[in-house]
Every structure is written in C-alpha cells, then in structure tokens.
Write a protein that holds these residues in place. Structure first.
Motif, short mmCIF file in Angstrom:
data_model
loop_
_atom_site.label_atom_id
_atom_site.label_comp_id
_atom_site.label_asym_id
_atom_site.label_seq_id
_atom_site.Cartn_x
_atom_site.Cartn_y
_atom_site.Cartn_z
N THR A 90 0.83 -1.20 0.00
CA THR A 90 0.00 0.00 0.00
C THR A 90 0.86 1.25 0.00
OG1 THR A 90 -0.08 0.05 2.41
CG2 THR A 90 -1.78 -1.24 1.29
N SER A 91 0.23 2.37 -0.35
CA SER A 91 0.96 3.64 -0.33
C SER A 91 1.37 4.01 1.08
CB SER A 91 0.10 4.74 -0.96
OG SER A 91 -1.13 4.87 -0.24
N ALA A 92 0.61 3.57 2.07
CA ALA A 92 0.98 3.85 3.46
C ALA A 92 2.31 3.21 3.81
CB ALA A 92 -0.12 3.34 4.40
N ARG A 93 2.52 2.01 3.29
CA ARG A 93 3.80 1.33 3.53
C ARG A 93 4.95 2.13 2.89
NH1 ARG A 93 2.95 -1.93 7.54
NH2 ARG A 93 1.76 -3.83 7.14
N ILE A 94 4.70 2.68 1.70
CA ILE A 94 5.74 3.47 1.02
C ILE A 94 6.11 4.68 1.86
CG2 ILE A 94 6.29 4.80 -1.04
CD1 ILE A 94 6.10 1.87 -1.61
N LYS A 95 5.12 5.40 2.34
CA LYS A 95 5.39 6.57 3.18
C LYS A 95 6.14 6.16 4.44
CE LYS A 95 1.27 9.08 1.60
NZ LYS A 95 -0.07 9.58 1.98
N GLN A 96 5.73 5.04 5.02
CA GLN A 96 6.40 4.55 6.23
C GLN A 96 7.87 4.26 5.94
OE1 GLN A 96 4.45 1.08 7.80
NE2 GLN A 96 5.44 1.22 9.80
N GLY A 97 8.14 3.69 4.76
CA GLY A 97 9.53 3.40 4.39
C GLY A 97 10.34 4.66 4.15
N LEU A 98 9.73 5.69 3.58
CA LEU A 98 10.46 6.93 3.27
C LEU A 98 10.90 7.69 4.51
CD1 LEU A 98 8.43 8.26 0.23
CD2 LEU A 98 10.79 7.48 0.20
N ILE A 99 10.20 7.49 5.63
CA ILE A 99 10.55 8.22 6.86
C ILE A 99 11.08 7.28 7.93
CG2 ILE A 99 8.86 10.05 6.43
CD1 ILE A 99 6.99 8.63 8.44
N HIS A 100 11.52 6.09 7.52
CA HIS A 100 12.02 5.12 8.49
C HIS A 100 13.30 5.61 9.14
CE1 HIS A 100 13.31 1.18 10.08
NE2 HIS A 100 12.05 0.82 9.93
#
Length: 1484
Positions: free
Chosen positions: A613-623
């Motif tokens: 999901t796009s939420a996972r992508i955002k979560q990865g970008l700010i990890h």
C-alpha cells in the motif's frame, strides 16, 4: 540511458598501383558492365564501406560470364589485379575478409586462372628482401590459410618457398632483435613479429595437406632442409629466456608438431617425446636429423620453461581422442603429468605458474579423452584413490587461494575434471554413493567457510552428484553460507554456490513430483533462511544478500516474490524496525525494490495496488534506518524499463524524500541517493521522448496503455514542474555556511540534472533545461562554493559550471569579472593551503568561460590565432590559459626573488606554492598534445622549468636538513637567535652519515659573535615590518609556517614537472617544431627528481616528488628515443652503487627509513613494462637481497639498513604484483636474520620488513583478530609457494629451541623466536594432510613443543597455536596423550611452571582443533576423547590447590571445560561409557 547512435564502421579504402589502374582503364568497356569497369569504379571510390558493396558484386558478374563459357584476357587480368588487391590489404581491414568470402564462391570455371594469379602474386611477395616488410607477407600467408580456399591452394603450390621464407624471416628478425637489445619499443615490435611468424609456421604445417608423407622425402630435399631448419630455430627459441614467454610457448607447440610430422614410424613418437621429457633420450637410437635440430632438448640441463612448454606441445599437438596412440600414448600421458608435478614444486615465477596451471587443466582434458576408451590399467592409475589424483587434489588445495584470479579459475577446471575422470573409471557405479566422492565431500564440508576454494569445489560436486546428497550430510548448509555473506571478499563465491545449489534442488524436486507440491520444501530450504537474514542479519550481510543472492533467487523462481511479500507484510506491523534494525518493513522494501529493478513487477501500479500500500511506502520513506529509506527510494526510482512513466504521487514522494535527506552524514548513503536520482532523471528524459512522440502523433488513448491515462502534454508539464521544484530546493540548500554533506548532495544532483538534460541540439526536444532556472544569484551561489574548505565541493561546483552554457557569464559585468580575477590572484598567495585550490578553480572557470579581464592580453604576443571554426573554442581556451600562466609566472618570479633574500618573510606573507598550484591546475585542464600556439608555449615552458628550479633551490635547505620539523624557532631575541645559529650550523644539509655512525655533541659556548647575526635579524625585522606596514601589522614566523611553505612548494614543483613530462609532447629531434619539451630538458627534470628524492628528509616532500617522478619514468619507458629509454636503467645502477658503497661521507639519509631512496627505486621499477622480462626488477632484487643479509663488518651496516628499507617499499608496492613473489623467501630470510643483529637500526628495519612480508604473504588484515582465519594459509600451501623457507625455518627453529630453558637456569630469549612462531602460527591444517605431501610437517613438531617452555608468556602462547597445523588430525589424540604424560606428578619435587603452562596450552589448542575438525560425532572420536580423559584425570592435581600457580591452574580448568563439552556431546550420542568420566569431574 539515452538511445546511442550505432557506431559507424571505419574501413580503409583499397588502392592499387598506377600500372594496374591503367590496365583497368584500358579493359573497361563503354557500357561499364564488365568486371574491369566494376573494379575501376570500386578503386576510384575513397570510402571503404562503399567499396564493400562493389566487391560483393564481383562473383555474381563472373557467374554470368561462366554461363557464356568464356575466360578471356580481360577476366584473367582482373583476377590478377584482384590477387594484388587482396595481398595489399592490411590483415584487419574488413575489405580483405569480404573479398576472401566472395572469392570462395568463385565459379569452378575460373578457379585455375585465379589460383595461377594468386600463386604468381604470392611468389612476388615471398621474394621481398626488406626485413621490415616481412610482417606484411607473414600476415598475408596467415590470411590465405584462414577460410580462403584460393589462398590455401596458393600456399600449397608454393609450400617450399613459403617454408624457406618463414625460416629466413625467423633468422633475420631474431638477429635484428639482438641488435636492438635495450630498445624496448623496437624489440616489442620485433618480438611480436617473431610470435606471428612462429604461429603461421604452425598453421601452415597443420593446414597444408602436403605434409602427410614428408617422411618419405629424401633428406636432402629443400623442403626437408627447411623443415629441419625451422625445427632447429624453434628448439633454440624454446630455451632462449630473452624472448617473450608467449614465443617460447608457441615454439613448444611447434617443436612437438614438427616432430610429429617428420618422425617415422609414428608409433614411436610417444616414446621419443617421453624420453625428451624425462631427460632419457638415447642418442644412438634416434635419427641424425633429430639430434642436429633438437640436441638442446636431449640433455639433462633443459631449462624449466622449455620443459613446461614441451609438455604443453605434447598435450596440444598430439591426438588424444579415442586413445589412438595406444598403450604408448597412455604411458606418455602419465609421464607428462609426473613432469608437471615436478615442475610445480620448482617454478615460482607468476607467469610460469599461470602457464603450468593451464597445462595441468589441459592434461586433465586429455586424460578424459583417453579414459573414454582406455585400458583398465590406466583407469586404475587415474581413479580417485590413485596417487596422481591425490597429487592433483593437492595442487587444487594449495592453489585455490592463489592471488591470481586466472590461476584460481584453472583449479576449478582441474577439480571438475577430476570428478569426471573418476566417473569414467568407476563406469556404472553411482557417483553419489562412491567412497571417494563421499570422503571428498566430507573433507570439503569440514573446512572453514572463509576458504574461497571450498565454494567452487562444492559447486562442482553439486553439478555431478546433486545437492540432495550434500543436504543429507549438512542440512543447514544454506544458513551456513548465508552467514558468511557479511564478508565482501566471500560474497561472489557464496552467492554463486547458492545459485548452483537452489537451481539443482529445484530441478531435482520438480522431477520427483508432478504438481507444485515441491515449492513448499524449496521455500523452506532456500527462502526462509533468506527472510531471517533480511529481518535480523547485520547491515553488511543484508546488503550483500540483497545485491547478490536475492536477484538470483527471484530469477530462478519469480513466484517466490508473492510468498516473501505475504510473510513480510504480516510481520511488518509487529517488526517495523528501528535506527539499528531494518525489521520486516526494510526486508519488504528490499524485496520489492529488487523485484522491480529486475523486471518481476511489470509497473508501479502492480507494486502499489497488488503487493504493497501507499501507506507502507510513506512509512519506508521516513524510516529511522537509512537503508530502508534508500530501498524505498530505489523502489520509486528504479525500473527495468527506462521509458516507464513516473506518476504524480511518486514525484511527490521523491520530492518529500529529497528535502529531508540532503544532509545525510554517511558518504555511502549520499552516493546511493545521488545515483538513484540520476536513474530517475534518465527515466524522465527517456519517457518524455515517448510522450513527445505521442503528443505529435495525437494517438488515441487505450485503457490498458500506461502512457494514455492522461494527455501527454499534462505529463510533460508535470515533469517540468517537478524538475524546477527540485532545482529550487537544491539551490535553497546551498546557502552560505551550509554543511559539507548538504553541498555535496545538492551539487551532485544538480550535476546529474545538467548531464541528463543537455542543451538540445538538432531539433531534439528536451523536457527540462537547468540553465533556464539559473539567474545571477544562483550563479554567484555556485561560484561561492569554490570557497568551501572541501575540495570535492569545489570540483562538483566547477564541473557543474562547465556543463552549463557559456552564455551564463553574461550575468556578470566586467567589474565583477575583474574582481573575481583579482580575488583569485590574492588567494593564490594566501598562507592557507586550501585558498590556492580555490584560486585554481576560480581561474579555470574564468579561462574556460572566456571571462578574463582585457588587461591580460598584454601577456600574449600573438593576438590572433589562425584556426578553423570548429577549433575556435579550443584556441580561445589555450590563449586564455597561456595569458594566465604568464601572469602567474611573473608574480612567482618576483616572489622568489624576495624569498631568496628572506625565506621567513615569504613563509609569512606570500608562500609561493599557491602560484605553482594554479599553474599546474591550468595545464591539467588543457590538451597539451594539440597546441595551436606552440611557438608561444616553448619559451613559457622553458621559463617554467627555470623558475621551478629557482624555487626549489630556495626551499630545499629546509627540506634537506636533518630536522626540518623544527628548524626556525618563533623567538627572535638575541639569546634565542644565538641558540638558533648554533642549531643551524649543526643541521645544515651538508650533514652526512657521520650522524648515523657517531653521535654529535653540541659544544657549549659561552659567547657568540652576535654582530653579524643581530644585523641579519634587524634586516629581517625591518623587511617584515615594511611588509607589515602595508598590511597594517607585522607577522611572527613559526617553524611550522616555514616548513609548510617549503614542503608544499617542493610538492607543487614536483607535480608541475611531472605534469609537464606527462602531458607535453617531446621533440623528436633538436630544433624540431613538433614538440615543446627537449631531450635536455627531460634529462634536467630527471636529475632534479633524483637530487631531491635522494636528499630530502621531509616525508611530505619526497612522497610527492615521487608522484611527479613516476610520471616522468612512465614517459621515458614509452619514449622512442633509445637514450631516454635507458635513463631509468642508468639511474638505477647509479643509486644501487651509491647504496652499496654508503660510507660516512655519503649524502644518502640512513635515518627516517632511508627517506626518499626507497621511493626513488620504487618509481624506477614500478614503471618498467610488466609484459617484458622485468630485468631491472631481477637485477635490483638480487643486489638488495645480497646487501640485506648479515654482514661480518659490523662497522658498515648502512648499506644493510638501506637495503632492508628499500625491500620493504618494494614488497608493499601493489603495482609489482606477482612479479615480486619469487623474492619473498629471500626477503623473509633477511628479515629474520636481521632481527638477530646487534645494531638497533638493522633490527628496526628488519621488523618493518617482516611486517610487510606477513601482509604480502597472508593478505591485508581484514578484522581485529590478529590470528583471523581470513589471514592464514594451509601449511602445504605455504611451503609449496615458498619451498625455500622450509629448510630455513626448520634450521632457525632448531637453533631457537636449543636455547630455550637452558639447564643452568639462565634466562635466554632468542630474538627471532617471536618472528618464527608468528609465521608458523598463521598456518592451519590442510584437507590433504596425511594423504600426500612432499614436505613433511613432522620435523617441526618437537622444536615447536620445546618453544612452549619459553620464559616469555606470549611465546608460549604462540608456540601452542603454531603447533596445531603441524600435527595431523588423526595424530592429535596420541600427541595430546604424550604431552599430558610429560606433565609432572604431584609427588615430583622439581618442576617448572613455564613448562607446565606451555604444555597445557598446547593440549588445549590441539583439543580445540580436534573437536572442530569433526563436523559430526562418531565412535572413533568418542573413544579417543575417552582415552584423553583418562590421561587428563591422572594429572588432576594441577587444577587443585596443590598447584600453587594460578595461571597453570586456570589453563588446566580450561582444558577440562573443553573436554567436558566434547564428552557431553558423546553422552548425548547414546554412549553411556562417557558418563562415568563426566561424573569424575564432579568432586572438582
């Protein structure tokens, strides 16, 4: 990533002589339809590609003539001209191959005429008398033999003449080669001619049919005489060490081929060659012609290379297929391998070792051919249990870690062929259950995983027996291999083995089942360990697994992606990761990124919609973890299709990522971010081209087409807005005072944008141009980046400015440009070193942008430069560079004049190195090989050289003083000045090696003559004040300021001189207009470097002088002038003589590790051509080894110290590579013997040399563990590579052991014990121990054991470690019991705790090695441990309070713990006999 135009083929046009041209004109018909007209049109063209089209029309035209049944004089003449054209074309010209291919289809009707024409023309070629035209004729013979029927027939017709010509060519070229000894360039060409001629001789004998019955010819016939003459020449070449080894190798092939062709009867050929290899030729039973030609090969003193290449010829030129040579051939095969085994223990030169490995691999191939149809006796000689196979395995084990990649590759081929040979010998037996294969597999599995050869051999075993048998022996092997993937050096080997295994396993499982049930077992075996590593492994391990293993796994089975994502998705919520851990989310992003980059995800929509999901992508970008952020960015940027559209959502995420990640402190992360963004920009550029085409064609959209989800113009506008937004953000980040990481990232990304989106040319549309977003403020921002203290930032800013159009300078008016130029001049004389770097980049910017002030034109005597339009920009840059250099040179000369009066003032106010740095920087950016103002450059170059020498003369007294670091005190009062004068008198550069042999004592003086001194001090003060009055203050001068000024000046002068030598063309003759440097100037530069390298004391000065000197020596070695070519050799001889004769009056520095002397010799040797014989290296090493050895004259140790220091530098030099390895043994001897010298300087230099040799032998230390297994070697490998060290180390160890623990009780510490044990302690047991070894380890054992009694704790510990590789695994239990029996009983009155401690340490390390060597428990191991436990129990008092020594008590308890762990395993293995022994430790 843009579409590259196909490179146009360059073909040199064919031409013919005037007479043939006139003939064609006379024969051409009016209509232009006959062959003569076609050829006339063809030769009149100047384009070779167009001529090819005409050549292809020749045969169709002749086919039409063939139908008419005519071969008139016109066609005869044309065929004759075609033959002339073919022989005139160069070997590599495509026209030659096209013509040969066309003529192969010549109608049969014209063949006889064509053969006659070719034969006639070739005969003319063979009559050539000019030696330097021979190569062209040889090439023509070669091309005639290669897939050209007419040519081969012509050579057959002229066979006698061809052989005579080849013989004449070889004789005359080799004689010419001897005449030009020392001229490398001419000799290289001549030796290449010899090589080609030898190859052509072999080709002629192989391919011409007339040789089958040559033995029937009368021995006095010319052809026979030519054959004998050629055979004699090749025999001579084979033993001539002055020739290239490739010539010797080819001569070995030729000798065997000629013997095979000439000797009769052929059945006796194997016996004859075998007797040659074994030095047992019976001169009475061989023909006279053979003795006359090959007498050199019939004696017992045949050189090793000649014998090696004879073996190669035997294996290559004889027919081993289908055992056609019978039993005699089988005997020859076995004799050949025994000769190769003997040579392998004698040859140590790297190139010969490489040849040997290839020949051994070739032997195994021949053995396989013979075994396919051989006698049972040969099969017995070559099965897995035979001595030959054991020796082949030993060769593999001792060379699979060899530094040469190619040699390691040959060991893999040999191992694979051993398996195939064994398979052929056992016929129908199951290879997987064969005793030899099972034992081999177990021995490999017992080895440590740090051994690279283990991976390749296991991979071969998997191919032959299948992975299921290996998994049955070691089920956890996938996890074990994945564990070692944190080590970069092992990663390629580990990933290749895993790939071989999981592919084999998949094939096996699919063959066992009809449905997809196999996939679960395959996932459990290969994917589950991978996911564990991705979630919980260390950073390096994860990175290497993702880069190497994961792509191969997905390529093998793409369906595994959904399985992996499913598991990671469920774990991602619980294991999101942290700053130190990626967690399941990081593993998920890594898998998706790899899958998309390798094409397993068709588009971004597949990833976002179906898998994540796009939420996972955002979560990865700010990890928190940077690698998770990188993997997420990679998922967005990377794609296997360069034209894939970037969605608006992706652009938004990327922009968000850039904002917060520019200032990342990790260089590796910054590099990856910039690389990923460059890939993104390339995708934008490529996809925008597709969008432009769609927009132009106004294509109707289709629902399934990703390009048509929105109108192309909308996507293009989004691209423009996105790129402009990024550009704005990056320039905002370049504010004054921004951090280095931010500037580096911003400038790198801007540079990528300028590179990917260039200024459009030829109507090509581009979606974005960086120059459109540049205004005066941003231009000044980029120029301000030059002031950064980090040179990388300056480089990036300069490169970016160079990528922008030249029109950007219009933002700056003339006043600002004048200000920039003046600022650059001021910075070039700053006392801050990084300021001159800023000045250099600023001046180069002004030069290349043609933005220099008009006042500089006064420095250019020729105002107008005649040039074509295309060269105008280059001419302008050259003119600007010349003006700037002349301006800098004028200022530099003025400053040198002042420095000659006061060096202190120069150091404080105008250190001169900045000016020189700017001059060098300007020259490096200019193409000096194609100068248009050559006449103006010559006086400038001459002035540059003279100015450099003047500057060097000013600063060299400080650099060459014995103590340059503290030469000038800060104080200038009378008392300090007096003290200064005394010091200056002591440390003048006049100092010699008296300081080394005899200490100097400063005499105390009560009074000084201060009159002159005070006057000089006042003059310095006055000049400093006068200078300071202009600047408003006076300057204090420190010793550091003077030193920095001096050594940096020397550095810049050296780099300038090196640059001039490297870049400027040299005059071919005096007064010649074709070069800017004269021969005399080059010699002067060489003398300058020699003087300063040999006399400078400051490391910074001579290290950087070395850099310039290397450039000079490389130029000299490539120079066509023979006198200049020989200069390095002369300089080397002179310095070696000076080192050899070092006496108290010598100016060579014997302290400071011989200062610049090693660098000087290193530069001379490292630039020697590696493809030659390396004669200078051989001569130098021989001289240095003799000097480095112990000397009887204790008063003359200076040459020995110099030799040891020089050897250390040479062994450290990676450019010498494997060429230095043959001297390692002698170097180690010198270091170990030097350690026993009574002179401290010799011992110190010997220690440094020994440390370098340890690194050279065992590799660079890769971890904190001093005895890491990564930096170790098996005993058999060590002594096979350095056999001379075997007797030496044994003798030295015996001497050391005899001094340990003397009976009189004196403390006797032998100085070389530590070195010997350090070497022996880095060895470890070989898998071949106990099977076959030419060098037995047993003699070392008693001496190492005795060293364990040393009074030094560290020596006892090292002796215990060193003992392990010298005791065979099966002998360890007996050795341990013997050691335990030597321990004293509790009733003994006299014993030494040192003895006890050393013995217990040896027991401990042997037991540890014994338990580690058995990867699974067995009855043999349990029984041996039980026996050892009984012996241990008998000495149990050593662990109790009866033993007063706490150290020995602790070691004994360590032994008990180790033994208990082993016995515990035995108890768990259902062996009740071990339980009582375990219970006996309980009271303790």
């Amino acid at each position: 990533m843009g579409v590259k135009k196909k490179k146009e083929m360059q073909v040199t046009a064919l031409t013919i002589c005037h007479q043939d041209l006139q003939t064609l004109r006379a024969l051409a018909d009016v209509e232009g339809k006959n062959l003569a007209s076609l050829l006339l049109h063809c030769v009149q063209l100047t384009d070779g590609v167009s001529q090819i089209r005409y050549v292809k029309q020749i045969v169709p035209l002749l086919e039409k003539a063939d139908k008419n049944g005519t071969c008139d004089s016109t066609i005869r003449s044309c065929l004759d001209i075609l033959a002339g054209i073919y022989l005139c074309l160069s070997l590599k010209n495509p026209l030659k191959k096209v013509l040969a291919s066309s003529l192969n289809g010549l109608p049969e009707f014209f063949l006889s005429e064509a053969v006659q024409s070719f034969t006639s023309r070739l005969q003319e070629e063979l009559n050539t008398a000019d030696l330097y035209s021979y190569r062209k004729v040889i090439d023509n013979i070669s091309s005639c033999m290669e897939n050209f029927n007419l040519g081969r027939t012509s050579v057959s017709n002229l066979l006698k003449n061809v052989l005579h010509f080849l013989q004449k060519s070889l004789i005359e070229i080799s004689e010419e080669n001897r005449k030009f000894a020392g001229n490398r360039i001419v000799q290289t060409q001549l030796m290449n001619d010899l090589l080609v001629c030898t190859r052509v001789s072999v080709m002629v004998v192989q391919k011409v049919q007339g040789f089958q019955r040559i033995h029937l010819n009368i021995s006095s016939s010319p052809m026979w005489q030519n054959m004998c003459g050629l055979l004699g020449i090749f025999t001579k070449f084979l033993s001539d060490d002055d020739l290239l080894q490739t010539i010797q190798s080819t001569s070995g092939l030729a000798v065997v081929l000629f013997i095979k062709t000439m000797f009769h009867p052929p059945e006796k050929i194997p016996d004859l060659i075998s007797s040659m290899l074994l030095h047992s030729v019976d001169c009475t039973s061989v023909p006279e012609w053979f003795l006359n030609c090959c007498r050199r090969l019939c004696g017992a003193d045949v050189p090793q290379p000649a014998l090696l290449f004879l073996c190669q010829g035997t294996l290559t030129m004889l027919d081993w297929q289908n055992a056609r040579m019978g039993p005699r051939g089988e005997a020859l095969l076995l004799d050949t391998v025994h000769v190769l085994f003997t040579l392998s223990s004698q040859i140590k030169e790297s190139t010969l070792e490489m040849f040997l490995s290839r020949i051994l691999a070739s032997w195994t191939n021949s053995a396989i051919h013979v075994l396919e149809s051989s006698s049972p006796s040969l099969k017995d000689s070559l099965n897995g249990n035979s001595s030959i196979v054991k020796r082949l395995l030993e060769y593999v084990y001792t060379h699979w870690e060899h530094p040469l990649d190619a040699l390691r590759h040959q060991t893999k081929i040999i191992f694979r062929n051993i398996l195939q040979m064994h398979q052929l010998t056992i016929e129908n037996s199951d290879l997987a259950t064969d005793h030899f294969i099972v034992e081999l597999t177990e021995s490999l599995l017992r080895l440590e995983w740090h051994i690279k050869g283990k991976y390749t051999c296991l991979g071969c075993l998997v191919d032959y027996v299948g992975v299921e048998h290996i998994l049955a022996l070691a089920k956890t092997i996938p996890s074990q291999i994945l564990e070692v993937m944190g080590d970069q050096s092992l990663v390629p080997y580990a990933s290749d083995l895993l790939e071989t295994m999981f592919k084999n396993h998949k094939s096996h499982l699919k063959s066992q089942t009809v449905d997809s049930a196999w996939i679960d077992e395959w996932h459990d075996t290969w994917v589950s360990p991978l996911l564990l590593i991705l979630c919980e492994g260390n950073l390096d391990q994860k990175s290497y697994v993702i880069d190497y293993y994961l792509p191969k796994l997905l390529n093998c089975n793409p369906e595994s992606l959904s399985y992996m994502v499913k598991i990671l998705q469920t774990s991602a919520d619980a294991k999101t990761g942290s700053y130190n851990s990626r967690g399941a989310l990081g593993a998920l992003m890594a898998c998706l990124r790899t899958a998309r980059a390798h094409g397993h995800l068709q588009s971004a929509a597949d990833a976002w919609g179906n898998l994540v999901t796009s939420a996972r992508i955002k979560q990865g970008l700010i990890h928190q973890h940077c690698q998770v952020r990188l993997d997420t960015l990679g998922l967005l940027c990377e794609s296997n299709r360069s034209t894939e559209i970037i969605s608006p959502e992706e652009m938004q995420w990327i922009q968000f990522f850039i904002t917060y990640n520019l200032n990342n402190p990790s260089p590796g992360v910054r590099q990856q971010i910039c690389s990923l963004l460059k890939k993104l920009f390339c995708r934008i550029q490529e996809s925008s081209q597709v969008l432009y085409k769609l927009e132009q064609s106004k294509a109707k959209c289709e629902p399934e087409n990703e390009f048509t989800k929105q109108h192309p113009s909308v996507s293009l506008q989004q691209y423009k807005n996105f790129m402009s937004s990024i550009c704005n953000g990056l320039f905002e980040a370049l504010f004054p005072g921004s951090s280095y990481p931010t500037r580096f990232s911003a400038l790198t990304i801007l540079g990528s944008m300028a590179e990917v989106f260039p200024v459009p040319e030829g109507g090509v549309q581009t979606v974005y141009q960086l120059s459109h977003d540049i205004d005066i403020g941003r231009l000044e921002t980029l120029i301000e980046c030059f002031t950064s203290t980090f040179e990388e930032v300056k480089i990036l800013a300069f490169d970016l400015l160079m990528k922008l159009p030249k029109t950007i300078v219009q933002f700056l008016d003339s006043e600002k440009l004048q200000g920039l130029f003046q600022a650059a001049l001021e910075l070039s004389k700053s006392t801050k070193p990084y300021d001159c770097v800023t000045a250099s980049y600023l001046l180069n910017f002004l030069i290349w942008q043609n933005a220099l002030p008009s006042s500089l034109s006064a420095y250019l005597k020729t105002q107008q430069v005649a040039c074509e339009d295309g060269d105008k920009s280059a001419a302008v840059v050259e003119r600007n560079t010349l003006m700037v250099i002349e301006c800098l040179l004028e200022n530099l000369e003025e400053e040198i004049s002042q420095a000659e009066n006061s060096l202190l003032q120069a150091a404080a106010s105008f250190p001169m190195y900045g000016r020189v740095h700017c001059i060098t920087g300007a020259l490096q950016k200019l193409s000096l090989n194609s100068l248009q103002l050559a006449n103006e450059w010559r006086p400038v170059v001459e002035k540059l050289l003279l100015t450099s020498y003047r500057l060097s003369a000013v600063v060299s007294p400080v650099i060459q003083s014995s103590s340059p670091e503290g030469l000038i005190p800060m104080d200038t009062d009378s008392e300090s000045a007096s003290r200064l004068q005394t010091i200056l008198n002591e440390i003048q550069p006049r100092d010699t090696n008296d300081y080394f042999n005899q200490a100097k004592i400063l005499k105390e003086r009560d009074s000084f003559d201060l009159k002159d001194l005070n006057a000089s001090v006042r003059s310095i003060d006055a000049s400093a004040e006068s200078k300071g009055s202009k600047e408003g203050k006076t300057c204090d001068v420190t010793a550091q300021m003077v030193l920095v000024c001096c050594w940096r000046s020397m550095k810049e002068v050296a780099l300038l001189l090196g640059t001039l030598c490297q870049l400027l063309p040299m005059q071919s003759a005096p007064e010649s207009p074709d070069g800017s440097l004269t021969v005399e100037q080059v010699k002067e530069i060489g003398d300058y470097f020699k003087h300063h390298l040999l006399q400078s004391r400051h490391r910074g000065a001579f290290e950087l002088a070395y850099t310039g000197f290397v450039k000079l020596t490389e130029v000299l070695n490539r120079c066509p002038d023979v006198g200049l070519q020989k200069l390095p050799e002369q300089w080397l001889q002179n310095v070696l003589e000076e080192v050899k004769c070092s006496d108290p009056s010598s100016k060579l520095c014997a302290t400071r590790r011989s200062a610049g002397i090693p660098f000087y010799i290193q530069a001379l040797l490292a630039s020697e051509p590696k493809k030659g014989k390396m004669d200078l290296l051989k001569i130098t090493m021989k001289e240095l080894i003799s000097l480095a050895g112990p000397t009887d004259d204790s008063q003359s140790t200076v040459p020995q110290v110099h030799a040891l220091n020089i050897l250390r530098a040479l062994f450290r030099d990676t450019r010498l590579g494997e060429n230095i390895i043959p001297y390692v043994s002698d170097g180690a001897k010198a270091a170990i013997l030097g350690f026993t010298s009574p002179v401290w300087a010799v011992r110190n230099s010997s220690t440094l040399l020994f440390s370098t040799l340890i690194t050279r032998i065992f590799g660079v230390k890769r971890g904190k563990d001093e005895l890491s297994k990564k930096n170790r070697m098996t005993g058999s490998e060590f002594f096979s590579r350095f056999p001379e060290l075997y007797p030496f180390l044994l003798k030295q160890l015996e001497a050391v052991a005899s001094t340990v623990d003397s009976d009189i009780g004196e403390l006797n510490r032998h100085p070389s014990m530590f070195l010997l044990l350090l070497v022996l302690g880095r060895l470890y047991p070989s898998p071949m121990d106990g099977t076959y070894s030419a060098l037995s380890m047993a003699p070392f054992v008693p001496f190492i054991m005795r060293c364990g009694r040393s009074p030094v704790y560290r020596s006892r510990e090292m002796a215990a470690r060193a003992l392990v590789p010298f005791v065979l695994i099966d002998e360890i239990p007996n050795t341990v019991r013997t050691l335990l029996a030597e321990l004293p009983n509790c009733t003994d009155q006299h014993f030494r705790q040192n003895h006890i401690h050393g013995t217990l340490l040896q027991v401990f390390h042997l037991l540890q090695a014994f338990s580690d060597s058995k990867y699974r428990m067995n009855t043999y191991l349990q029984q041996e441990l039980a026996d050892i436990a009984v012996c241990t129990k008998a000495k149990l008092w050593l662990a109790k309070r009866q033993n007063p020594c706490l150290v020995t008590r602790a070691v004994y308890i360590d032994v008990l713990f180790l033994l208990t762990r082993c016995l515990d395993k035995a108890a768990k293995g259902s062996q009740p006999a071990a339980c009582p022994l375990l219970m006996s430790w309980v009271p303790l």
